[in-house]
Design an enzyme around this catalytic site. Structure first.
Site, PDB file in Angstrom:
ATOM      1  N   LYS A 286      76.776 -34.545  50.483  1.00 16.45           N
ATOM      2  CA  LYS A 286      77.701 -34.786  51.598  1.00 16.45           C
ATOM      3  C   LYS A 286      77.034 -34.610  52.962  1.00 16.45           C
ATOM      4  O   LYS A 286      77.359 -35.316  53.912  1.00 16.45           O
ATOM      5  CB  LYS A 286      78.905 -33.844  51.498  1.00 16.45           C
ATOM      6  CG  LYS A 286      79.928 -34.287  50.477  1.00 16.45           C
ATOM      7  CD  LYS A 286      81.161 -33.422  50.554  1.00 16.45           C
ATOM      8  CE  LYS A 286      82.182 -33.864  49.535  1.00 16.45           C
ATOM      9  NZ  LYS A 286      83.405 -33.107  49.543  1.00 16.45           N
ATOM     10  N   ASP A 322      87.922 -35.798  53.840  1.00 15.84           N
ATOM     11  CA  ASP A 322      88.343 -34.471  53.355  1.00 15.84           C
ATOM     12  C   ASP A 322      89.257 -33.800  54.384  1.00 15.84           C
ATOM     13  O   ASP A 322      90.253 -33.168  54.034  1.00 15.84           O
ATOM     14  CB  ASP A 322      87.118 -33.571  53.102  1.00 15.84           C
ATOM     15  CG  ASP A 322      86.439 -33.892  51.774  1.00 15.84           C
ATOM     16  OD1 ASP A 322      87.110 -34.447  50.884  1.00 15.84           O
ATOM     17  OD2 ASP A 322      85.234 -33.599  51.642  1.00 15.84           O
TER      18      ASP A 322
END
Ligand SMILES: NC(=O)c1ccc[n+]([C@@H]2O[C@H](COP(=O)([O-])OP(=O)(O)OC[C@H]3O[C@@H](n4cnc5c(N)ncnc54)[C@H](OP(=O)(O)O)[C@@H]3O)[C@@H](O)[C@H]2O)c1
Length: 476
Positions: A286, A322
């Site tokens: 990520k 997210d």
């Protein structure tokens, strides 16, 4: 064309298999080497209502029981006499191959010879070229090459070979075996493979997917789909492929979603870039993916992590959904001016802090490695609190677990003990666990036992995935 191999021999199981294969598959492979004794081929064929491939491997070629060379030849000759659609003979069985090839020509039968090569250990480009050249010389043969993938990039070597066969106007079945080769099984038909194998019950090769998965989840037969996928290592725990494929089916999109187990992100992005329309990103990429993309949107830049990639033309752009997932999961929870405790300082904690700061919450970060909590808090305008001091803090309105503590398989673990949770909460405290496997974590059970409101990580998962879909919709 999807082909299912018969790998059972008990009467009832064979009946069950053929019943399902006749109904759902396009082709049936009779792996005669799975039978201990020579089967009655005529009777078996009479029960198959789809084109049949007869295959009899010796043990050295991955066969189950070793028929003698004489028995194998006899069975192949019987199959030719019965005008079976295909016969599969291994390239290395030279004399058998010659005998079968000659028998087909002399009989005038319409049987098609499949000449096959397997490497159960690796995919080697030089070997592929050598084998392909040797196979090309066998007149009228359908080529089958199956090799074991040791990296995700091995699938691309197979796709290149399939392209070469198309240029040479040769029919070829090409696939990679093993978990890393599943990509070739899912994408193979679109890359020009003549057929692909799928399992009905027990499979016949490592990495073989179930027929139902191939047809209904991955819809391997739709042409020119957009390809999306998850990059990470490991990827086995992720359920995103279920969510996204179901979404594509429901919305009637020509798209599919595959898990990419990636060991070298740079190499993956370089080689798979033309194939993919978008990606989900998970541990451990990520953060590291940020510098490998052509651009990153402002939220992902501020968070310092990307969990979604969209390709437009040749360019890859990164986003973070997210934080949107965190906000959506906490919808209805008042955050402005509220005291929020974030446990953890990794990727999800960053997204949570960013979301909370947008909502003007007062955020305290606690992490096992305190220095990371300090870095995160400085970046997001939050406060870093040493673990030992949180019990002395005033109670929190919201507590969010962003550590991996409590995740399967260690489901009895909790980032807070029941007594700690009791000390730092009040009766209106909301406890949100971002861990979503299991859905009901030990931390959430503690919170419920105290009568607190809980939010499961499943909400975050679903909401961030919905936001990903929203981003990809623009390129579909
Ligand atoms: N619901 C969803 O959609 C979703 C999405 C992604 C992730 N998650 C959940 O969030 C978790 C974290 O993901 P991430 O991407 O933030 O991972 P990450 O970047 O690797 O961060 C892991 C965090 O957990 C802490 N940690 C790990 N083991 C610990 C232990 N034994 N005791 C105390 N702290 C520990 C780490 O502390 P140190 O800094 O000290 O190592 C770090 O703060 C995942 O495991 C997953 O369950 C949920």
């Amino acid at each position: 064309m999807l082909c299912v191999p018969l790998t059972v021999t008990a009467k009832k199981e064979v009946t069950r298999f053929l019943c399902a294969a006749n109904k759902h598959a396009d082709c049936i492979e009779l792996r005669l080497d799975y039978f201990r004794r020579k089967p009655d081929l005529k009777r078996l064929l009479a029960r198959c209502r789809k084109p049949v491939i007869v295959t009899i491997r010796k043990r050295a070629e991955g066969g189950r029981y070793g028929f003698s060379s004489k028995d194998r030849l006899e069975l192949y000759l019987d199959a030719i006499a019965l005008d079976v659609a295909y016969l599969d003979v291994e390239l290395s069985s030279t004399s058998l191959l010659n005998a079968v090839s000659t028998a087909i020509t002399q009989s005038g039968s319409s049987t098609q010879l499949i000449v096959s090569f397997h490497n159960f250990r690796s995919t080697d480009n030089q070997e592929l070229t050598r084998v392909y050249s040797a196979m090309k010389k066998i007149p009228g043969a359908l080529l089958k090459i199956a090799t074991h993938a040791n990296s995700i990039e091995d699938n691309l070597l197979m796709f290149d070979l399939l392209k070469r066969a198309q240029k040479d106007r040769l029919k070829m079945i090409g696939l990679c075996m093993g978990d890393l080769g599943q990509v070739s099984r899912i994408l193979g038909l679109r890359q020009g493979s003549y057929l692909m194998y799928a399992a009905l019950g027990k499979g016949s090769a490592p990495g073989q997917l179930m027929l139902r998965e191939m047809k209904e989840l991955y819809r391997v037969q739709i042409t020119n789909p957009h390809i999306f996928g998850l990059v990470g290592n490991p990827v086995v725990h992720s359920t995103g492929y279920l969510f996204h494929n179901e979404q594509f089916v429901r919305k009637k999109k020509k798209a599919l979603y595959v898990n990419f187990l990636v060991r070298d992100l740079k190499s993956f992005l370089k080689s798979f870039r033309p194939l993919i329309s978008g990606l989900s990103v998970t541990i451990p990429y990520k953060e590291t993916i940020v510098e490998q993309l052509d651009s990153v949107d402002k939220d992902a830049t501020a968070i310092g992590a990307v969990n979604t990639v969209v390709r437009r033309g040749r360019k890859l752009r990164g986003y973070n959904t997210d934080f949107l997932g965190v906000l959506a999961a906490l919808k209805g929870v008042s955050l402005k001016g509220k005291q929020v405790l974030v446990l953890g300082a990794g990727g999800v904690a960053r997204a949570a802090c960013y979301a909370l700061m947008q909502e003007k919450a007062k955020v305290s970060v606690v992490n096992r490695t305190h220095s990371k909590a300090i870095t995160l808090a400085e970046r997001m305008g939050a406060e870093a609190v040493p673990l030992a001091l949180i019990v002395a803090s005033p109670s929190f309105d919201v507590i969010i677990n962003c550590t991996s503590v409590g995740m399967a398989p260690e489901i009895s673990a909790s980032p807070l003990t029941l007594s700690m949770l009791k000390k730092i909460s009040h009766d209106k405290t909301v406890v949100f666990d971002t861990v979503y496997t299991p859905e009901h974590t030990t931390l959430l059970k503690y919170a419920q036992s105290l009568g607190l409101r809980t939010v499961s990580g499943v909400h975050l998962f679903t909401e961030q995935a919905k936001a990903q879909y929203h981003l990809w919709r623009n390129v579909l």
